[in-house]
Design a protein around this motif. Structure first.
Motif, PDB file in Angstrom:
ATOM      1  N   LEU A 481       0.966  -1.116  -0.072  1.00 20.71           N
ATOM      2  CA  LEU A 481       0.047  -0.036  -0.112  1.00 20.71           C
ATOM      3  C   LEU A 481       0.871   1.261   0.028  1.00 20.71           C
ATOM      4  N   LYS A 482       1.918   1.142   0.816  1.00 15.81           N
ATOM      5  CA  LYS A 482       3.019   2.431   0.684  1.00 15.81           C
ATOM      6  C   LYS A 482       3.551   2.551  -0.589  1.00 15.81           C
ATOM      7  N   GLU A 483       3.732   1.708  -1.534  1.00 17.30           N
ATOM      8  CA  GLU A 483       4.448   1.661  -2.654  1.00 17.30           C
ATOM      9  C   GLU A 483       3.457   2.002  -3.936  1.00 17.30           C
ATOM     10  N   SER A 484       1.987   1.974  -3.474  1.00 14.14           N
ATOM     11  CA  SER A 484       0.972   2.167  -4.532  1.00 14.14           C
ATOM     12  C   SER A 484       0.794   3.750  -4.686  1.00 14.14           C
ATOM     13  N   SER A 485       0.641   4.171  -6.014  1.00 15.54           N
ATOM     14  CA  SER A 485       0.120   5.627  -6.179  1.00 15.54           C
ATOM     15  C   SER A 485      -1.288   5.749  -5.822  1.00 15.54           C
ATOM     16  N   MET A 486      -2.088   4.584  -5.546  1.00 12.04           N
ATOM     17  CA  MET A 486      -3.502   4.780  -5.334  1.00 12.04           C
ATOM     18  C   MET A 486      -3.710   4.859  -3.766  1.00 12.04           C
ATOM     19  N   SER A 487      -2.932   4.864  -2.970  1.00 13.40           N
ATOM     20  CA  SER A 487      -3.038   4.942  -1.617  1.00 13.40           C
ATOM     21  C   SER A 487      -2.287   5.631  -0.713  1.00 13.40           C
ATOM     22  N   LEU A 488      -2.401   6.054   0.459  1.00 16.43           N
ATOM     23  CA  LEU A 488      -1.446   6.628   1.283  1.00 16.43           C
ATOM     24  C   LEU A 488      -1.849   5.939   2.886  1.00 16.43           C
ATOM     25  N   VAL A 489      -0.611   5.155   3.270  1.00 15.25           N
ATOM     26  CA  VAL A 489      -0.898   4.721   4.462  1.00 15.25           C
ATOM     27  C   VAL A 489      -0.671   5.744   5.742  1.00 15.25           C
ATOM     28  N   VAL A 490      -1.514   5.723   6.556  1.00 17.41           N
ATOM     29  CA  VAL A 490      -1.286   6.713   7.810  1.00 17.41           C
ATOM     30  C   VAL A 490      -1.875   6.025   9.176  1.00 17.41           C
ATOM     31  N   LEU A 491      -1.474   6.686  10.182  1.00 20.88           N
ATOM     32  CA  LEU A 491      -1.915   6.140  11.696  1.00 20.88           C
ATOM     33  C   LEU A 491      -2.745   7.189  12.108  1.00 20.88           C
ATOM     34  N   ASP A 492      -3.853   6.538  12.501  1.00 18.49           N
ATOM     35  CA  ASP A 492      -5.237   7.303  13.427  1.00 18.49           C
ATOM     36  C   ASP A 492      -4.541   7.646  14.814  1.00 18.49           C
ATOM     37  N   GLN A 493      -5.454   8.363  15.398  1.00 24.31           N
ATOM     38  CA  GLN A 493      -5.350   8.862  16.826  1.00 24.31           C
ATOM     39  C   GLN A 493      -4.982   7.641  17.973  1.00 24.31           C
ATOM     40  N   ASP A 494      -5.301   6.449  17.546  1.00 23.97           N
ATOM     41  CA  ASP A 494      -4.912   5.443  18.616  1.00 23.97           C
ATOM     42  C   ASP A 494      -3.842   4.627  18.063  1.00 23.97           C
ATOM     43  N   GLU A 495      -3.173   5.045  16.849  1.00 24.30           N
ATOM     44  CA  GLU A 495      -2.054   4.486  16.378  1.00 24.30           C
ATOM     45  C   GLU A 495      -2.510   3.005  15.667  1.00 24.30           C
ATOM     46  N   ASN A 496      -3.683   3.056  15.135  1.00 24.37           N
ATOM     47  CA  ASN A 496      -4.109   2.074  14.078  1.00 24.37           C
ATOM     48  C   ASN A 496      -3.867   2.327  12.910  1.00 24.37           C
ATOM     49  N   TYR A 497      -3.384   1.296  11.898  1.00 31.23           N
ATOM     50  CA  TYR A 497      -3.208   1.629  10.580  1.00 31.23           C
ATOM     51  C   TYR A 497      -4.342   1.824   9.946  1.00 31.23           C
TER      52      TYR A 497
END
Length: 527
Positions: A481-497
């Protein structure tokens, strides 16, 4: 205690924007003696602002951005009004507020009928099975035929409608309203919008003077309509009203305070007092002696001088007494509710006691979250708060690096209010968070509040993503998902991916292609 709780009427007002919701709220307060001069929401030049709108931006724009709670006493009842934003961009706040209401008043513009946002909010009320009372507004203007409007309510919303009163004419020919139960006619007189209008020649329909004031043609139309309603209309059934199967319908003009007294008196007799609530311990009766309540809203900086944070609590059972200790069930910690207040826009009153059905505001130093339960015994849980997945995303960055501390505090506090969803880009961190909101207008409010309340100017760079999905911590799939141009990986307020995706179609494609399970909301931790 039973008597006190039975006297509570806690309701929210729902409508599409511009149907006159804040105006109706003002006039109910005015009529109930809570305020002496109602603010005309449109008349900005006269500096008469709506009492229920406390945020400066609300005053400037003439719309409600935040929910507000107001209480007043009237004819032996204690009335708690929850005024909610009508604009769909703030629907999260509105939906949560509806969880704190025992009934809802649905406001409909006579010219526009049932509109999109009204349908959405009605559906939420219907799911919760709460009674709905309808007020058809702006009869002093031209609009749809009342019979057609009743039909529209039934067909579009799927609820039976029963007319409690009926309009005589409309627009420039509006002569008043006829009460179907008593046969009494309240005559309409235009005039000062800020005062209670005293109608001329009010009385029973049989009175010659009343008939003369209405005129022969309108009298004929009224009799035809009433005959049709009596023969072909729905029957009034209070039990079905309480189940949300029938909506009593009232007509009037909130701006002119006409029909509002009639509506309020009938509403108070028909609307339910606080009812039992579902919980993990079964149905809880409001008159049970032990105190319990839940947080349905958090608001920072209601008083700019004190930089305070208020948590709005709906009391579900028992009685609150000043200074009492309760258990914060999420953390299992004891909390002392030292100085709860009742709120009236920006005005506050410290209270010594409150009962099931009441809304109280408590000062919060960051412990409370929306959905938290406060009770005298640990382990209590109510039904989960509705969760809304954001659909608009932007990267927010500060223009002045020296304001970093204020920026981080502002973002954190607005996140705790539930106004925004904050995500941390794995490569950037807290200096330029990704913000998710339900509606675009929330970005305007965010920018305004950061500047006005925290002294921070920001830059908003909109991102192309339309949805967010949560994922398990699988290093291999996260790398894809990190390498894809269609997505952005993030963390929410509870450190969930979580992963931001361009649209649902691409999310489905990636899910099938790489066998990734996307979740529509985070798996909540019970810490």
């Amino acid at each position: 205690m039973k008597e006190e709780i039975q006297s509570r009427k806690t309701f929210a007002i729902i409508s599409h924007p511009d149907a006159g919701k804040t105006t109706l709220t003002e006039k109910l307060l005015l009529f109930g003696g809570a305020i002496h001069l109602a603010g005309n929401v449109k008349a900005r030049k006269t500096q008469r602002y709506a009492t229920s709108d406390w945020m400066e931006l609300e005053r400037q724009r003439g719309i409600s951005i935040t929910s507000s709670a107001m209480q007043f006493n009237y004819k032996g009842y204690v009335i708690n009004i929850l005024d909610t934003p009508g604009h769909q961009d703030f629907s999260e706040d509105t939906y949560r507020t509806l969880t704190a209401a025992d009934s809802a008043v649905m406001l409909i513009d006579v010219a526009k009928g049932v509109e999109a946002q009204t349908i959405k909010l009605f559906e939420v009320c219907k799911k919760r099975g709460i009674p709905i009372f309808t007020f058809i507004n702006k009869l002093d203007r031209e609009g749809k035929n009342p019979i057609d409007l009743m039909d529209e309510v039934e067909k579009v919303l799927g609820i039976e409608a029963y007319a409690m009163n009926w309009p005589i004419g409309m627009g420039s020919d509006f002569k008043g309203i006829y009460d179907r139960k008593t046969g009494f006619v309240d005559r309409y007189a235009g005039g000062n919008h800020y005062e209670n209008s005293k109608a001329p020649q009010s009385g029973l329909l049989e009175d010659a003077e009343v008939q003369g004031g209405i005129g022969e043609e309108l009298l004929h139309h009224l009799r035809e309509d009433i005959e049709l309603l009596d023969m072909a209309g729905n029957e009034f059934d209070l039990e079905r009203v309480k189940k949300g199967e029938v909506t009593p319908v009232f007509f009037g003009s909130a701006l002119n305070n006409f029909g509002v007294p009639n509506f309020l008196d009938s509403f108070l007799k028909l609307a339910p007092a606080p009812e039992p609530r579902n919980s993990n311990q079964g149905e809880l009766d409001p008159v049970s002696p032990q105190f319990s309540g839940f947080v349905f809203k958090i608001q920072a900086n209601m008083n700019a001088m004190h930089r305070d944070r208020i948590a709005f609590i709906r009391i579900c059972t028992g009685k609150y007494e000043r200074g009492m200790n309760v258990i914060h069930t999420r953390s299992h910690r004891k909390l002392r509710l030292a100085q709860p207040t009742q709120l009236f826009a920006q005005e506050r009153t410290i209270i010594d006691e409150a009962y099931a059905g009441d809304i109280i505001g408590v000062h919060d130093n960051g412990i409370l979250r929306i959905g938290d339960v406060l009770a005298e015994k640990d382990g209590l849980e109510f039904e989960a708060m509705p969760f809304f997945s954001p659909e608009n995303f932007a990267r927010i960055s500060i223009k002045n690096a020296l304001k970093r501390k204020q920026f981080i505090k502002g973002i954190q506090e607005l996140q705790e209010e539930g106004a925004i969803h904050v995500f941390r880009d794995l490569n950037i961190g807290v200096e330029a968070p990704v913000i998710g909101v339900v509606g675009q207008l929330q970005f305007e409010v965010l920018e305004y509040r950061l500047r006005d309340e925290y002294g921070v100017n920001v830059e908003i760079n909109h991102l192309p993503y339309e949805i967010v999905r949560w994922i398990s911590k699988d290093e291999q799939k996260i790398q894809i998902l990190k390498e894809s141009s269609m997505s952005l990986v993030v963390l929410d307020q509870d450190e969930n991916y979580a992963v931001l995706l361009l649209d649902k179609w691409k999310a489905n494609w990636m899910s099938e292609r790489y066998a990734i399970e996307f979740l529509t909301q985070p798996l909540l931790s019970q810490d």
